[in-house]
Design a protein around this motif. Structure first.
Motif, PDB file in Angstrom:
ATOM      1  N   PHE A  48     -15.493  -9.216  56.561  1.00 54.98           N
ATOM      2  CA  PHE A  48     -15.024 -10.241  55.627  1.00 54.98           C
ATOM      3  C   PHE A  48     -14.733  -9.638  54.252  1.00 54.98           C
ATOM      4  CE2 PHE A  48     -15.986 -13.364  52.302  1.00 54.98           C
ATOM      5  CZ  PHE A  48     -15.041 -14.335  52.604  1.00 54.98           C
ATOM      6  N   MET A  49     -15.652  -8.799  53.737  1.00 52.87           N
ATOM      7  CA  MET A  49     -15.461  -8.229  52.409  1.00 52.87           C
ATOM      8  C   MET A  49     -14.285  -7.243  52.381  1.00 52.87           C
ATOM      9  SD  MET A  49     -17.564  -9.872  50.624  1.00 52.87           S
ATOM     10  CE  MET A  49     -16.885  -9.077  49.168  1.00 52.87           C
ATOM     11  N   ALA A  50     -14.079  -6.502  53.476  1.00 55.53           N
ATOM     12  CA  ALA A  50     -12.930  -5.598  53.540  1.00 55.53           C
ATOM     13  C   ALA A  50     -11.625  -6.388  53.486  1.00 55.53           C
ATOM     14  CB  ALA A  50     -12.989  -4.759  54.821  1.00 55.53           C
ATOM     15  N   GLY A  51     -11.582  -7.526  54.204  1.00 56.77           N
ATOM     16  CA  GLY A  51     -10.395  -8.374  54.147  1.00 56.77           C
ATOM     17  C   GLY A  51     -10.180  -8.951  52.766  1.00 56.77           C
ATOM     18  N   TRP A  52     -11.259  -9.325  52.096  1.00 54.49           N
ATOM     19  CA  TRP A  52     -11.163  -9.873  50.740  1.00 54.49           C
ATOM     20  C   TRP A  52     -10.599  -8.836  49.774  1.00 54.49           C
ATOM     21  CZ3 TRP A  52     -15.684 -13.205  48.385  1.00 54.49           C
ATOM     22  CH2 TRP A  52     -15.229 -13.826  47.219  1.00 54.49           C
ATOM     23  N   VAL A  53     -11.093  -7.608  49.894  1.00 57.70           N
ATOM     24  CA  VAL A  53     -10.617  -6.534  49.018  1.00 57.70           C
ATOM     25  C   VAL A  53      -9.137  -6.254  49.274  1.00 57.70           C
ATOM     26  CG1 VAL A  53     -10.807  -4.059  48.549  1.00 57.70           C
ATOM     27  CG2 VAL A  53     -12.868  -5.468  48.679  1.00 57.70           C
ATOM     28  N   LEU A  54      -8.722  -6.296  50.554  1.00 63.47           N
ATOM     29  CA  LEU A  54      -7.314  -6.063  50.878  1.00 63.47           C
ATOM     30  C   LEU A  54      -6.421  -7.146  50.289  1.00 63.47           C
ATOM     31  CD1 LEU A  54      -7.502  -4.872  54.602  1.00 63.47           C
ATOM     32  CD2 LEU A  54      -6.812  -3.517  52.612  1.00 63.47           C
ATOM     33  N   VAL A  55      -6.882  -8.408  50.380  1.00 62.01           N
ATOM     34  CA  VAL A  55      -6.107  -9.511  49.806  1.00 62.01           C
ATOM     35  C   VAL A  55      -5.961  -9.339  48.299  1.00 62.01           C
ATOM     36  CG1 VAL A  55      -6.147 -11.996  49.331  1.00 62.01           C
ATOM     37  CG2 VAL A  55      -6.694 -11.158  51.624  1.00 62.01           C
ATOM     38  N   ARG A  99      -5.863  -6.572  46.874  1.00 57.11           N
ATOM     39  CA  ARG A  99      -5.123  -5.323  46.686  1.00 57.11           C
ATOM     40  C   ARG A  99      -5.880  -4.343  45.783  1.00 57.11           C
ATOM     41  NH1 ARG A  99       1.246  -7.286  46.085  1.00 57.11           N
ATOM     42  NH2 ARG A  99       1.314  -8.386  48.092  1.00 57.11           N
ATOM     43  N   GLU A 100      -7.175  -4.259  46.024  1.00 54.49           N
ATOM     44  CA  GLU A 100      -8.002  -3.307  45.287  1.00 54.49           C
ATOM     45  C   GLU A 100      -8.360  -2.135  46.191  1.00 54.49           C
ATOM     46  OE1 GLU A 100     -11.405  -4.881  43.371  1.00 54.49           O
ATOM     47  OE2 GLU A 100     -10.328  -6.504  42.377  1.00 54.49           O
ATOM     48  N   ASN A 101      -8.461  -0.964  45.598  1.00 55.00           N
ATOM     49  CA  ASN A 101      -8.898   0.228  46.309  1.00 55.00           C
ATOM     50  C   ASN A 101     -10.333   0.528  45.900  1.00 55.00           C
ATOM     51  OD1 ASN A 101      -9.346   2.665  47.524  1.00 55.00           O
ATOM     52  ND2 ASN A 101      -7.779   3.797  46.394  1.00 55.00           N
ATOM     53  N   PRO A 102     -11.326   0.212  46.745  1.00 58.36           N
ATOM     54  CA  PRO A 102     -12.732   0.414  46.368  1.00 58.36           C
ATOM     55  C   PRO A 102     -13.078   1.871  46.094  1.00 58.36           C
ATOM     56  CG  PRO A 102     -12.544  -0.961  48.337  1.00 58.36           C
ATOM     57  CD  PRO A 102     -11.195  -0.372  48.092  1.00 58.36           C
ATOM     58  N   PHE A 103     -12.286   2.782  46.653  1.00 58.66           N
ATOM     59  CA  PHE A 103     -12.596   4.205  46.534  1.00 58.66           C
ATOM     60  C   PHE A 103     -11.768   4.886  45.441  1.00 58.66           C
ATOM     61  CE2 PHE A 103     -13.174   2.808  50.940  1.00 58.66           C
ATOM     62  CZ  PHE A 103     -14.516   3.104  51.119  1.00 58.66           C
ATOM     63  N   GLU A 151     -20.089  -4.628  37.491  1.00 57.74           N
ATOM     64  CA  GLU A 151     -19.641  -4.503  36.108  1.00 57.74           C
ATOM     65  C   GLU A 151     -18.548  -3.445  35.978  1.00 57.74           C
ATOM     66  OE1 GLU A 151     -22.749  -3.833  33.332  1.00 57.74           O
ATOM     67  OE2 GLU A 151     -23.879  -5.625  33.875  1.00 57.74           O
ATOM     68  N   PHE A 152     -18.620  -2.406  36.802  1.00 59.80           N
ATOM     69  CA  PHE A 152     -17.621  -1.332  36.754  1.00 59.80           C
ATOM     70  C   PHE A 152     -16.435  -1.601  37.668  1.00 59.80           C
ATOM     71  CE2 PHE A 152     -21.653   0.758  35.620  1.00 59.80           C
ATOM     72  CZ  PHE A 152     -21.291   1.373  34.428  1.00 59.80           C
ATOM     73  N   THR A 153     -16.621  -2.440  38.673  1.00 61.15           N
ATOM     74  CA  THR A 153     -15.549  -2.704  39.644  1.00 61.15           C
ATOM     75  C   THR A 153     -15.194  -4.198  39.602  1.00 61.15           C
ATOM     76  OG1 THR A 153     -17.227  -2.935  41.406  1.00 61.15           O
ATOM     77  CG2 THR A 153     -16.212  -0.760  41.116  1.00 61.15           C
ATOM     78  N   SER A 154     -15.709  -4.935  40.567  1.00 54.80           N
ATOM     79  CA  SER A 154     -15.536  -6.398  40.620  1.00 54.80           C
ATOM     80  C   SER A 154     -16.609  -6.944  41.545  1.00 54.80           C
ATOM     81  CB  SER A 154     -14.148  -6.774  41.136  1.00 54.80           C
ATOM     82  OG  SER A 154     -13.986  -6.352  42.481  1.00 54.80           O
ATOM     83  N   ALA A 155     -16.780  -8.252  41.529  1.00 50.42           N
ATOM     84  CA  ALA A 155     -17.820  -8.870  42.353  1.00 50.42           C
ATOM     85  C   ALA A 155     -17.570  -8.619  43.835  1.00 50.42           C
ATOM     86  CB  ALA A 155     -17.885 -10.367  42.073  1.00 50.42           C
ATOM     87  N   HIS A 156     -16.290  -8.705  44.262  1.00 55.89           N
ATOM     88  CA  HIS A 156     -16.009  -8.528  45.680  1.00 55.89           C
ATOM     89  C   HIS A 156     -16.013  -7.064  46.101  1.00 55.89           C
ATOM     90  CE1 HIS A 156     -12.391  -9.467  43.276  1.00 55.89           C
ATOM     91  NE2 HIS A 156     -11.880  -8.411  43.860  1.00 55.89           N
ATOM     92  N   THR A 157     -15.600  -6.155  45.215  1.00 58.87           N
ATOM     93  CA  THR A 157     -15.676  -4.733  45.547  1.00 58.87           C
ATOM     94  C   THR A 157     -17.127  -4.284  45.673  1.00 58.87           C
ATOM     95  OG1 THR A 157     -13.551  -4.181  44.519  1.00 58.87           O
ATOM     96  CG2 THR A 157     -15.145  -2.393  44.748  1.00 58.87           C
ATOM     97  N   GLY A 161     -19.514  -6.253  46.560  1.00 62.80           N
ATOM     98  CA  GLY A 161     -19.943  -6.850  47.822  1.00 62.80           C
ATOM     99  C   GLY A 161     -19.498  -6.023  49.015  1.00 62.80           C
ATOM    100  N   PHE A 162     -18.300  -5.427  48.934  1.00 63.75           N
ATOM    101  CA  PHE A 162     -17.811  -4.559  50.008  1.00 63.75           C
ATOM    102  C   PHE A 162     -18.726  -3.354  50.179  1.00 63.75           C
ATOM    103  CE2 PHE A 162     -15.473  -0.590  50.856  1.00 63.75           C
ATOM    104  CZ  PHE A 162     -15.027  -0.839  52.153  1.00 63.75           C
TER     105      PHE A 162
END
Length: 285
Positions: A43-50, A52-56, A167-173, A175-176
């Protein structure tokens, strides 16, 4: 608004526990833990894709990523305590562990969190909270007590690490990464302790049991948003209050059972919380 979100997170935790318990009955504790984290990760991977964030895209201090692994410890501690002492005792001792750890985070601003120094005027409210926890304890075994207290500490630690990463990324990143690291940590735990459960595995007859990981994702994201906004101690109490009252309602709906000492403990905890919030409000006037 943040107080309401904290209560909502507690309600979601109760529903998540009920769903995860049903999944554990089919797959065993350790494999169910892996499945729960995989659902959350998907779910979190799909959220990050929607989004359009790159967690890495960037790297931060290694310890900011360990929230998911610490969260697996919470599951392990609670599972080891289960059966040795009552569920109400596990809840109460977990609250006490969360409260003490939350007070330390607030007092000293650990991990760069906002400081909320404790004042003596709030001792009465804290005493009422402690009385509520004590009412819920119906059995006692030293090893299980230590495990339950440790679970409370790891809950605060996990959400604090996740919030700092947010704080450095986002709440959903954040969470991922919580789900990714939690999955990676739960797999070796299953290989070490859960292989013996394999002969008894059967598919869960209720597809809703697989939704526990989804609710867990929402809890993590909500926590990431509110951790830096309110006291860690108040966050623990608010989530616990929502969890207790929702848990009592779920028990009535599913098992037709009612636990008066758990309800009384929840009422006392909520009362102590209201007293301290009132004192804080008077100070800001």
């Amino acid at each position: 608004m943040y107080y309401v979100l904290s209560l909502l997170a507690g309600v979601l935790v109760s529903a998540m526990i009920a769903l995860n318990g049903g999944l554990s009955a089919s797959y065993g504790v350790y494999l169910a833990t892996v499945i729960i984290h995989l659902v959350t990760l998907t779910f979190m991977a799909g959220w990050v894709l929607v989004k359009r964030e790159n967690p890495f895209a960037a790297r931060y201090a290694w310890y900011l990523y360990i929230g998911g692994a610490v969260g697996v410890l919470t599951v392990l501690f609670n599972n080891l305590a289960f059966g040795r002492i009552s569920v109400s005792a596990i809840l109460a001792l977990g609250l006490f562990g969360q409260g003490v750890c939350g007070l330390l985070v607030d007092q000293y601003g650990l991990l760069g969190m906002p400081r909320h120094p404790f004042r003596r005027s709030k001792l009465f409210g804290l005493s009422v909270v402690l009385a509520g926890a004590m009412v819920m304890i119906t059995s006692f075994e030293i090893a299980a007590v230590i495990l339950s207290l440790s679970a409370g500490v790891t809950i605060v630690a996990s959400r604090t690490f996740n919030a700092k990463l947010a704080e450095f990324t986002s709440a959903h990143t954040s969470g991922f990464f919580n789900a990714l690291v939690g999955t990676c940590a739960s797999l070796p735990l299953f290989l070490l302790l859960g292989l013996g459960e394999i002969p008894y595995i059967q598919l869960s007859p209720n597809p809703f049991f697989y939704m526990g990981g989804l609710l867990g994702a929402f809890v993590v994201v909500i926590s990431n948003v509110i951790v830096a906004k309110i006291s860690a101690f108040y966050l623990s109490l608010l989530m616990f209050t929502g969890q207790v009252f929702a848990g009592v309602l779920i028990d009535i709906l599913l098992t037709r059972e009612f636990s008066p000492h758990i309800l009384l403990g929840g009422v006392l905890v909520a009362s102590g919380l209201c007293v301290n919030l009132f004192l804080d409000h008077r100070k800001t006037e």
